[in-house]
Design a protein around this motif. Sequence first.
Motif, PDB file in Angstrom:
ATOM      1  N   GLY A 122       0.810  -1.218   0.000  1.00 37.72           N
ATOM      2  CA  GLY A 122       0.000   0.000   0.000  1.00 37.72           C
ATOM      3  C   GLY A 122       0.840   1.265   0.000  1.00 37.72           C
ATOM      4  N   GLU A 123       2.169   1.148   0.192  1.00 36.12           N
ATOM      5  CA  GLU A 123       3.031   2.333   0.186  1.00 36.12           C
ATOM      6  C   GLU A 123       3.678   2.499  -1.193  1.00 36.12           C
ATOM      7  OE1 GLU A 123       4.426   2.998   4.746  1.00 36.12           O
ATOM      8  OE2 GLU A 123       5.621   1.538   3.631  1.00 36.12           O
ATOM      9  N   MET A 124       4.094   3.753  -1.456  1.00 37.89           N
ATOM     10  CA  MET A 124       4.745   4.053  -2.738  1.00 37.89           C
ATOM     11  C   MET A 124       6.190   3.581  -2.721  1.00 37.89           C
ATOM     12  SD  MET A 124       2.449   5.674  -4.428  1.00 37.89           S
ATOM     13  CE  MET A 124       3.285   6.597  -5.730  1.00 37.89           C
ATOM     14  N   LEU A 125       6.679   3.142  -3.887  1.00 36.42           N
ATOM     15  CA  LEU A 125       8.107   2.835  -3.997  1.00 36.42           C
ATOM     16  C   LEU A 125       8.899   4.136  -4.004  1.00 36.42           C
ATOM     17  CD1 LEU A 125       6.851   0.121  -4.875  1.00 36.42           C
ATOM     18  CD2 LEU A 125       8.711  -0.095  -6.516  1.00 36.42           C
ATOM     19  N   PRO A 126      10.176   4.089  -3.576  1.00 37.46           N
ATOM     20  CA  PRO A 126      10.994   5.314  -3.637  1.00 37.46           C
ATOM     21  C   PRO A 126      11.099   5.784  -5.087  1.00 37.46           C
ATOM     22  CG  PRO A 126      12.307   3.398  -2.903  1.00 37.46           C
ATOM     23  CD  PRO A 126      10.892   2.945  -3.024  1.00 37.46           C
ATOM     24  N   GLU A 127      10.684   7.040  -5.283  1.00 37.47           N
ATOM     25  CA  GLU A 127      10.521   7.568  -6.647  1.00 37.47           C
ATOM     26  C   GLU A 127      11.832   7.534  -7.447  1.00 37.47           C
ATOM     27  OE1 GLU A 127       8.681  11.677  -8.287  1.00 37.47           O
ATOM     28  OE2 GLU A 127       8.040  11.014  -6.307  1.00 37.47           O
ATOM     29  N   GLN A 128      12.913   7.974  -6.790  1.00 40.89           N
ATOM     30  CA  GLN A 128      14.192   8.044  -7.497  1.00 40.89           C
ATOM     31  C   GLN A 128      14.676   6.652  -7.912  1.00 40.89           C
ATOM     32  OE1 GLN A 128      15.614  11.212  -8.092  1.00 40.89           O
ATOM     33  NE2 GLN A 128      16.673   9.956  -9.620  1.00 40.89           N
ATOM     34  N   ALA A 129      14.505   5.695  -7.031  1.00 45.43           N
ATOM     35  CA  ALA A 129      14.944   4.319  -7.331  1.00 45.43           C
ATOM     36  C   ALA A 129      14.200   3.786  -8.550  1.00 45.43           C
ATOM     37  CB  ALA A 129      14.693   3.426  -6.122  1.00 45.43           C
ATOM     38  N   LEU A 130      12.909   4.062  -8.603  1.00 40.81           N
ATOM     39  CA  LEU A 130      12.109   3.581  -9.727  1.00 40.81           C
ATOM     40  C   LEU A 130      12.482   4.303 -11.015  1.00 40.81           C
ATOM     41  CD1 LEU A 130       9.887   1.512 -10.131  1.00 40.81           C
ATOM     42  CD2 LEU A 130       8.192   3.284  -9.659  1.00 40.81           C
ATOM     43  N   GLU A 131      12.647   5.613 -10.921  1.00 43.45           N
ATOM     44  CA  GLU A 131      13.026   6.393 -12.119  1.00 43.45           C
ATOM     45  C   GLU A 131      14.374   5.953 -12.659  1.00 43.45           C
ATOM     46  OE1 GLU A 131      13.095  10.670 -11.655  1.00 43.45           O
ATOM     47  OE2 GLU A 131      10.964  10.620 -11.132  1.00 43.45           O
ATOM     48  N   ASP A 132      15.339   5.759 -11.760  1.00 43.49           N
ATOM     49  CA  ASP A 132      16.679   5.323 -12.190  1.00 43.49           C
ATOM     50  C   ASP A 132      16.605   3.962 -12.872  1.00 43.49           C
ATOM     51  OD1 ASP A 132      17.689   7.612 -11.064  1.00 43.49           O
ATOM     52  OD2 ASP A 132      18.518   6.629  -9.287  1.00 43.49           O
ATOM     53  N   THR A 133      15.759   3.093 -12.358  1.00 46.11           N
ATOM     54  CA  THR A 133      15.631   1.755 -12.947  1.00 46.11           C
ATOM     55  C   THR A 133      15.011   1.847 -14.338  1.00 46.11           C
ATOM     56  OG1 THR A 133      15.388   0.821 -10.735  1.00 46.11           O
ATOM     57  CG2 THR A 133      14.698  -0.559 -12.579  1.00 46.11           C
ATOM     58  N   TYR A 134      13.954   2.644 -14.475  1.00 46.60           N
ATOM     59  CA  TYR A 134      13.340   2.831 -15.803  1.00 46.60           C
ATOM     60  C   TYR A 134      14.375   3.344 -16.802  1.00 46.60           C
ATOM     61  CZ  TYR A 134       8.419   2.084 -14.510  1.00 46.60           C
ATOM     62  OH  TYR A 134       7.235   1.528 -14.116  1.00 46.60           O
ATOM     63  N   SER A 135      15.150   4.366 -16.395  1.00 37.46           N
ATOM     64  CA  SER A 135      16.146   4.954 -17.310  1.00 37.46           C
ATOM     65  C   SER A 135      17.152   3.905 -17.743  1.00 37.46           C
ATOM     66  CB  SER A 135      16.913   6.087 -16.645  1.00 37.46           C
ATOM     67  OG  SER A 135      16.042   7.055 -16.222  1.00 37.46           O
ATOM     68  N   ALA A 136      17.638   3.121 -16.796  1.00 38.89           N
ATOM     69  CA  ALA A 136      18.640   2.097 -17.139  1.00 38.89           C
ATOM     70  C   ALA A 136      18.039   1.068 -18.095  1.00 38.89           C
ATOM     71  CB  ALA A 136      19.140   1.426 -15.868  1.00 38.89           C
ATOM     72  N   LEU A 137      16.805   0.681 -17.857  1.00 43.42           N
ATOM     73  CA  LEU A 137      16.170  -0.345 -18.711  1.00 43.42           C
ATOM     74  C   LEU A 137      15.911   0.186 -20.117  1.00 43.42           C
ATOM     75  CD1 LEU A 137      13.716  -1.815 -16.069  1.00 43.42           C
ATOM     76  CD2 LEU A 137      15.560  -3.073 -17.207  1.00 43.42           C
ATOM     77  N   GLU A 138      15.579   1.462 -20.216  1.00 42.47           N
ATOM     78  CA  GLU A 138      15.300   2.044 -21.537  1.00 42.47           C
ATOM     79  C   GLU A 138      16.571   2.131 -22.377  1.00 42.47           C
ATOM     80  OE1 GLU A 138      13.353   5.537 -20.188  1.00 42.47           O
ATOM     81  OE2 GLU A 138      11.422   4.509 -19.991  1.00 42.47           O
ATOM     82  N   ASP A 139      17.715   2.023 -21.713  1.00 40.48           N
ATOM     83  CA  ASP A 139      18.987   2.210 -22.401  1.00 40.48           C
ATOM     84  C   ASP A 139      19.870   0.955 -22.357  1.00 40.48           C
ATOM     85  OD1 ASP A 139      20.888   3.795 -23.743  1.00 40.48           O
ATOM     86  OD2 ASP A 139      21.990   4.075 -21.873  1.00 40.48           O
ATOM     87  N   CYS A 140      19.286  -0.204 -22.069  1.00 38.71           N
ATOM     88  CA  CYS A 140      20.139  -1.393 -21.941  1.00 38.71           C
ATOM     89  C   CYS A 140      20.049  -2.253 -23.202  1.00 38.71           C
ATOM     90  CB  CYS A 140      19.741  -2.210 -20.712  1.00 38.71           C
ATOM     91  SG  CYS A 140      18.211  -3.126 -20.857  1.00 38.71           S
ATOM     92  N   ASP A 141      21.034  -3.130 -23.384  1.00 33.53           N
ATOM     93  CA  ASP A 141      20.866  -4.114 -24.457  1.00 33.53           C
ATOM     94  C   ASP A 141      20.573  -5.501 -23.911  1.00 33.53           C
ATOM     95  OD1 ASP A 141      23.548  -4.516 -23.721  1.00 33.53           O
ATOM     96  OD2 ASP A 141      24.294  -3.433 -25.469  1.00 33.53           O
ATOM     97  N   LEU A 142      20.721  -5.678 -22.592  1.00 36.68           N
ATOM     98  CA  LEU A 142      20.340  -6.956 -21.970  1.00 36.68           C
ATOM     99  C   LEU A 142      19.835  -6.699 -20.553  1.00 36.68           C
ATOM    100  CD1 LEU A 142      20.354 -10.125 -21.890  1.00 36.68           C
ATOM    101  CD2 LEU A 142      22.663  -9.948 -20.943  1.00 36.68           C
ATOM    102  N   ALA A 143      18.702  -7.311 -20.235  1.00 35.83           N
ATOM    103  CA  ALA A 143      18.252  -7.342 -18.839  1.00 35.83           C
ATOM    104  C   ALA A 143      18.252  -8.799 -18.386  1.00 35.83           C
ATOM    105  CB  ALA A 143      16.856  -6.743 -18.699  1.00 35.83           C
ATOM    106  N   VAL A 144      18.708  -9.010 -17.142  1.00 39.02           N
ATOM    107  CA  VAL A 144      18.714 -10.357 -16.558  1.00 39.02           C
ATOM    108  C   VAL A 144      17.807 -10.309 -15.330  1.00 39.02           C
ATOM    109  CG1 VAL A 144      20.134 -12.223 -15.626  1.00 39.02           C
ATOM    110  CG2 VAL A 144      21.100 -10.670 -17.345  1.00 39.02           C
ATOM    111  N   VAL A 145      16.756 -11.108 -15.354  1.00 33.90           N
ATOM    112  CA  VAL A 145      15.760 -11.090 -14.273  1.00 33.90           C
ATOM    113  C   VAL A 145      15.950 -12.354 -13.444  1.00 33.90           C
ATOM    114  CG1 VAL A 145      13.306 -10.929 -13.718  1.00 33.90           C
ATOM    115  CG2 VAL A 145      14.158  -9.951 -15.852  1.00 33.90           C
TER     116      VAL A 145
END
Length: 291
Positions: A209-232
């Motif tokens: 029910g709480e929000m995720l830390p905004e900066q952490a989420l934004e940084d993750t989105y930016s990295a994913l938009e600019d990656c050539d491989l993600a490992v989950v």
Amino acid sequence: MPGGSVYSGLVTDPDLSGLAEAAELAHTAHRVVVLTGAGMSAESGVPTFREAQTGLWERYSPEQLATEDAWFADPDLVWSWYQWRARLVRSCSPNAGHQAIAAWQRVLGNPGAGSLVISTQNVDDLHERAGADVLAHLHGSLFDYRCADCGTPADHDPGSMGGKESGPAGPSAPAAGSEADLEQLLRLSPPQCTACGTGRLRPGIVWFGEMLPEQALEDTYSALEDCDLAVVVGTSALVQPAASLPYVALGAGAAVVEVNPEVTEFSTAATVHVAGTAASVLPALARSVLG
Ligand code: OAD
């Protein structure tokens, strides 16, 4: 409340059929994002959440422990449970998967080599203790504290008992993270905030029910938009918004390798699913990069 024994590891019969393809993708990737969930730390002895019998949410109630309402209803219970988990994590060590990611990050950190960033749902510190830098702790950390009233960050050592009762120490004290340790910690109260003098410290965990830390989420989105491989690695892909992050990488044209002994909600969308554990698969991927 507690029942059963503390999780002690995962027994699987891995089918590593996707490993060669995943290793090839790792070998050619320069901008890598690693997204980790509870399965990443399972082989270190840290319990996951949803696995039958061993998962924390199979043994304890998230409604009683991981919401703001739970905190207001019984702060001592919530505080004690998170102190127990912090002490359990302290008693564990990074596994071969954490070490492999850290080594891979070091290689891609060389000038001109690229980058590897880590964004984790985990509230443990095992990536850091393996020597890696973590870009984002999406769900907070067991080792961060703040005042529940005024929000001021505070230091607290979960190794020290704090609160109203210090409990026995010495050779007869229960092992950190054991059920007996939890029984003993259930007598604790959250310490008072020294900044406002009235509030109590709460764990720096993102509760339901709480929000995720905004900066952490934004940084993750930016990295994913600019990656050539993600490992989950090691997530059931059931909790939003973290579950949608691999799709950001796919949308950006990157390949996504999923490392999980089980099939998840995300598996059919993954470029490659490697049905093995973090500690068995990640060293093989890192070797393909390190040579
Ligand atoms: P889950 O417990 O939901 O899922 C763990 C996943 O790890 C499962 O898909 C397992 O198959 C997989 N797994 C188990 N052992 C593994 C191993 N050795 N190697 C690789 N994979 C393995 O955990 P999460 O998806 O991380 O939130 O849970 C997400 C969030 O739900 C957590 O961050 C937590 C919880 O409520 C908060 O605490 C805020």
